[in-house]
Design an enzyme around this catalytic site. Structure first.
Site, PDB file in Angstrom:
ATOM      1  N   ASP A 215       6.294 -29.078 -64.608  1.00 36.63           N
ATOM      2  CA  ASP A 215       6.271 -30.223 -63.700  1.00 36.63           C
ATOM      3  C   ASP A 215       7.495 -30.271 -62.781  1.00 36.63           C
ATOM      4  O   ASP A 215       8.618 -30.021 -63.224  1.00 36.63           O
ATOM      5  CB  ASP A 215       6.243 -31.503 -64.570  1.00 36.63           C
ATOM      6  CG  ASP A 215       6.114 -32.762 -63.749  1.00 36.63           C
ATOM      7  OD1 ASP A 215       5.152 -32.866 -62.977  1.00 36.63           O
ATOM      8  OD2 ASP A 215       6.989 -33.652 -63.869  1.00 36.63           O
ATOM      9  N   GLU A 257       4.495 -26.391 -60.542  1.00 36.66           N
ATOM     10  CA  GLU A 257       4.117 -27.507 -59.675  1.00 36.66           C
ATOM     11  C   GLU A 257       5.259 -27.702 -58.680  1.00 36.66           C
ATOM     12  O   GLU A 257       6.254 -28.377 -58.956  1.00 36.66           O
ATOM     13  CB  GLU A 257       3.898 -28.789 -60.479  1.00 36.66           C
ATOM     14  CG  GLU A 257       3.186 -29.830 -59.636  1.00 36.66           C
ATOM     15  CD  GLU A 257       3.871 -31.178 -59.575  1.00 36.66           C
ATOM     16  OE1 GLU A 257       3.286 -32.111 -59.016  1.00 36.66           O
ATOM     17  OE2 GLU A 257       5.012 -31.311 -60.071  1.00 36.66           O
TER      18      GLU A 257
HETATM   19  O1  LIG Z   1       7.016 -36.439 -63.543  1.00 37.65           O
HETATM   20  C1  LIG Z   1       7.040 -37.150 -62.345  1.00 37.65           C
HETATM   21  C2  LIG Z   1       5.830 -36.818 -61.541  1.00 37.65           C
HETATM   22  O2  LIG Z   1       5.786 -35.415 -61.507  1.00 37.65           O
HETATM   23  C3  LIG Z   1       4.627 -34.870 -60.962  1.00 37.65           C
HETATM   24  O3  LIG Z   1       4.700 -35.342 -59.674  1.00 37.65           O
HETATM   25  C4  LIG Z   1       4.196 -34.781 -58.625  1.00 37.65           C
HETATM   26  O4  LIG Z   1       3.430 -35.816 -58.117  1.00 37.65           O
HETATM   27  C5  LIG Z   1       3.895 -36.567 -57.061  1.00 37.65           C
HETATM   28  C6  LIG Z   1       2.844 -37.533 -56.650  1.00 37.65           C
HETATM   29  O5  LIG Z   1       2.461 -38.399 -57.667  1.00 37.65           O
HETATM   30  C7  LIG Z   1       4.227 -35.603 -55.975  1.00 37.65           C
HETATM   31  O6  LIG Z   1       4.529 -36.300 -54.833  1.00 37.65           O
HETATM   32  C8  LIG Z   1       5.383 -34.715 -56.408  1.00 37.65           C
HETATM   33  O7  LIG Z   1       5.691 -33.772 -55.433  1.00 37.65           O
HETATM   34  C9  LIG Z   1       5.074 -34.005 -57.655  1.00 37.65           C
HETATM   35  O8  LIG Z   1       6.185 -33.436 -58.254  1.00 37.65           O
HETATM   36  C10 LIG Z   1       3.424 -35.325 -61.771  1.00 37.65           C
HETATM   37  O9  LIG Z   1       2.270 -34.643 -61.344  1.00 37.65           O
HETATM   38  C11 LIG Z   1       3.306 -36.815 -61.654  1.00 37.65           C
HETATM   39  O10 LIG Z   1       2.175 -37.299 -62.349  1.00 37.65           O
HETATM   40  C12 LIG Z   1       4.571 -37.427 -62.193  1.00 37.65           C
HETATM   41  O11 LIG Z   1       4.553 -38.806 -61.953  1.00 37.65           O
END
Ligand SMILES: OC[C@H]1O[C@H](O[C@H]2O[C@H](CO)[C@@H](O)[C@H](O)[C@H]2O)[C@H](O)[C@@H](O)[C@@H]1O
Ligand SMILES: [Ca+2]
Length: 558
Positions: A215, A257
């Site tokens: 993540d 990600e």
């Molecule tokens: O752990 C924190 C968040 O990490 C991921 O986030 C991603 O989602 C965001 C939008 O909700 C995006 O803008 C960002 O670039 C990403 O890193 C995860 O998928 C989220 O659920 C989480 O809140």
């Protein structure tokens, strides 16, 4: 339980031909009737997933957590949230999945912990403990006396946060967080933090987990004068993670990600000599698939795919239409973002942070032709596709729920109580099952879809089966074909085994298109599904096709 600990296959790069399925254990199936999905419930649904035709399950975070960010606020990296069952339940699930030839990846939340994590609670005591000794946990996080550093770093959760710094009352200092203030960032300049996360990963890999979606990887390191994203030191840490996996767990997967532009996201593959991730999400192409549909112009798809740098031979993109977050609009221009909001989020409450918090089917107005079109393009473009749970039966969303929870409602299994998700009272369900007239579980559910041979579920299963017959979809080269109609996207996927021609009409009206197929002159296209021959390609290569609205052809040229 003696089922296999891993899925055995001769192919070390199994992920290149895999179809992924993303789900949340909490909202998939409740095994003990307490209103919360759990591992026994999920285990009981493995045959459904196997029959659907997916290969890998990506499970959202299952760790103990106060759930202020649906589990992305981890309070203990080595446990199972008590709502979801026990470690024993997890082991049984994993063995049962492996026994069916399904792989499982988890979600490794590297950038931050929950503020409830014992490390943060210890860190708040300050750099020195009452006995004068150093507090080893203080340096696990990023602290400031003023909260004024790293001012060039953007705020990601703009609807909630006004700063990336929050003052902690106990320590009297500010701590750094790229996401919610309940998610303090770990300090990756501290080698102990790196070791802690590697050792947490080992814990699950030792149990046989097939890898991780990692993540929020761009944000590990902060440096003054930068935007604190994609820094070389961040890549060094991630490469260390890959070296650990390759040395200790060969054949396991790391998926990044990194919601970044093509040039930046490609860096997360590393190089042939110094690899980083096996896979990276293709964030930039996703919104352009939707945009092309409303604009009836596919130029942006061609442009962004053309911008993807060459990746190392072990690398594979990961493509998706939707996931558990908002449909992110970070990787588009301001003008494109405004277009997307107007086209897909007409109500203000559909917008969230920099994106749109709606599910696939409502986004596409429940229009089967559009749903099939986007899915067919997703499956034909380079990369391994990810399906989001419930999209295969056309589930809707509930935008009255807080944050992104509207796209995280319980899986709809049948027309009975709570859509078959749980035997608990409706009020006890973790999120309320959707019961509106259009998308409610009485109409939209797995049992109804299984009974209807023409359902989206059966279509999905069939097209996955068709894709599987042609490994060229997984690893073939991509060449766009010139056309005289921007509403029609035409490309070839090609390797030594096959040449596949994919033609897709993004317009809501029938279209005629002439493709330039000079390099394939004299070949006779044949439909992949029915084996019907189309007219041979003439010597000059000009090949005219008619397509119905949102229609597509998958053709073989050999
Ligand atoms: O752990 C924190 C968040 O990490 C991921 O986030 C991603 O989602 C965001 C939008 O909700 C995006 O803008 C960002 O670039 C990403 O890193 C995860 O998928 C989220 O659920 C989480 O809140
Ligand atoms: Ca339960």
């Amino acid at each position: 339980m003696t089922s296999p600990a891993t899925v055995t296959t001769a192919a070390p790069e199994w992920y290149k031909s895999a179809v992924f399925y993303e789900l949340s254990v909490r909202t998939f199936a409740d095994g003990n009737g307490d209103g919360k999905g759990d591992f026994p419930g999920l285990t009981a649904k493995l045959d459904y997933l196997k029959n659907l035709g997916v290969d890998v399950l990506w499970l959202l975070p299952w760790f103990p957590s106060p759930l202020r960010d649906d589990g992305y606020d981890v309070a203990d990296y080595r446990g199972i949230h008590p709502d979801l069952g026990t470690l024993e339940n997890f082991k049984v699930f994993l063995a049962e999945a492996h026994g069916r030839g399904l792989r499982v990846i988890g979600d490794l939340v590297t950038n931050h912990t929950s503020s409830d994590h014992a490390w943060f609670q210890e860190a708040r005591k300050g750099p020195k403990l009452p006995d004068g000794s150093d507090n080893p946990y203080f340096d696990y996080y990023v602290w400031s006396d003023t909260g004024s550093e790293y001012g060039e770093a953007r705020i990601i959760f703009v609807d909630t946060e006004t700063s990336n710094w929050t003052r902690d009352e106990q320590s009297g200092r500010f701590y750094w967080h790229r996401f919610f203030s309940s998610q303090p960032d770990l300090n990756y300049d501290n080698p102990k933090v790196v070791e802690e996360l590697l050792s947490a990963a080992r814990f699950w890999l030792d149990l046989g987990l097939d890898g991780f979606r990692v993540d929020a990887v761009p944000y590990l390191i902060e440096r003054e004068g930068t935007n604190c994203e994609n820094l070389p030191e961040t890549h060094d840490i991630l490469k260390k993670m890959r070296r650990m996996v390759d040395a200790e767990y060969p054949g396991r997967l790391l998926l990044a990600e990194a919601n970044q532009w093509p040039e930046d996201v490609a860096q997360y593959f590393g190089t042939e000599e110094d690899p980083e991730f096996h896979m990276c999400f293709n964030f930039p192409v996703m919104p352009r698939l939707y945009m092309s549909l409303k604009k009836e112009d596919t130029t942006s798809i061609r442009e962004i795919m053309g911008r993807l740098p060459q990746i190392p031979s072990f690398g594979q993109w990961c493509t998706f239409l939707r996931n558990h977050d908002e449909l992110t609009l970070e990787m588009v221009t301001e003008e494109e973002r405004a277009f997307m909001y107007a086209a897909y989020a007409p109500q203000a409450e559909m917008r969230m942070n920099v994106g749109i918090r709606r599910r696939l089917t409502p986004l596409l107005d429940n229009d089967r032709r559009r749903i099939e079109l986007l899915n067919s393009v997703l499956l034909a473009l380079p990369g391994s596709p990810i399906l989001y749970y419930g999209d295969e039966i056309g589930m809707g969303d509930n935008i009255s729920l807080f944050d992104r929870n509207g796209v995280r409602t319980p899986m709809q299994w049948n027309a009975g109580l709570n859509g078959g998700f749980s035997t608990a009272a409706r009020e006890a369900c973790f999120f309320p099952p959707i019961d509106d007239m259009v998308y409610g579980f009485e109409r939209v559910n797995v049992v109804a879809a299984e009974r209807d041979p023409g359902s989206l579920l059966h279509w999905t299963s069939r097209i996955l089966g068709l894709r599987r017959q042609y490994p060229t979809f997984a690893t073939g080269d991509l060449h766009f074909i010139d056309t005289d109609n921007r509403a029609v996207l035409a490309f070839v996927r090609q390797d030594q085994n096959a040449t596949l021609l994919i033609v897709s009409n993004f317009a809501a009206t029938p279209q005629s298109v002439t493709l330039n197929l000079a390099q394939f002159a004299d070949k006779t296209p044949m439909t992949l599904a029915g084996g019907s021959n189309f007219p041979a390609i003439p010597q000059d290569g000009g090949y005219t096709l008619a397509l119905g609205r949102h229609d597509y052809y998958w053709l073989k040229l050999d």
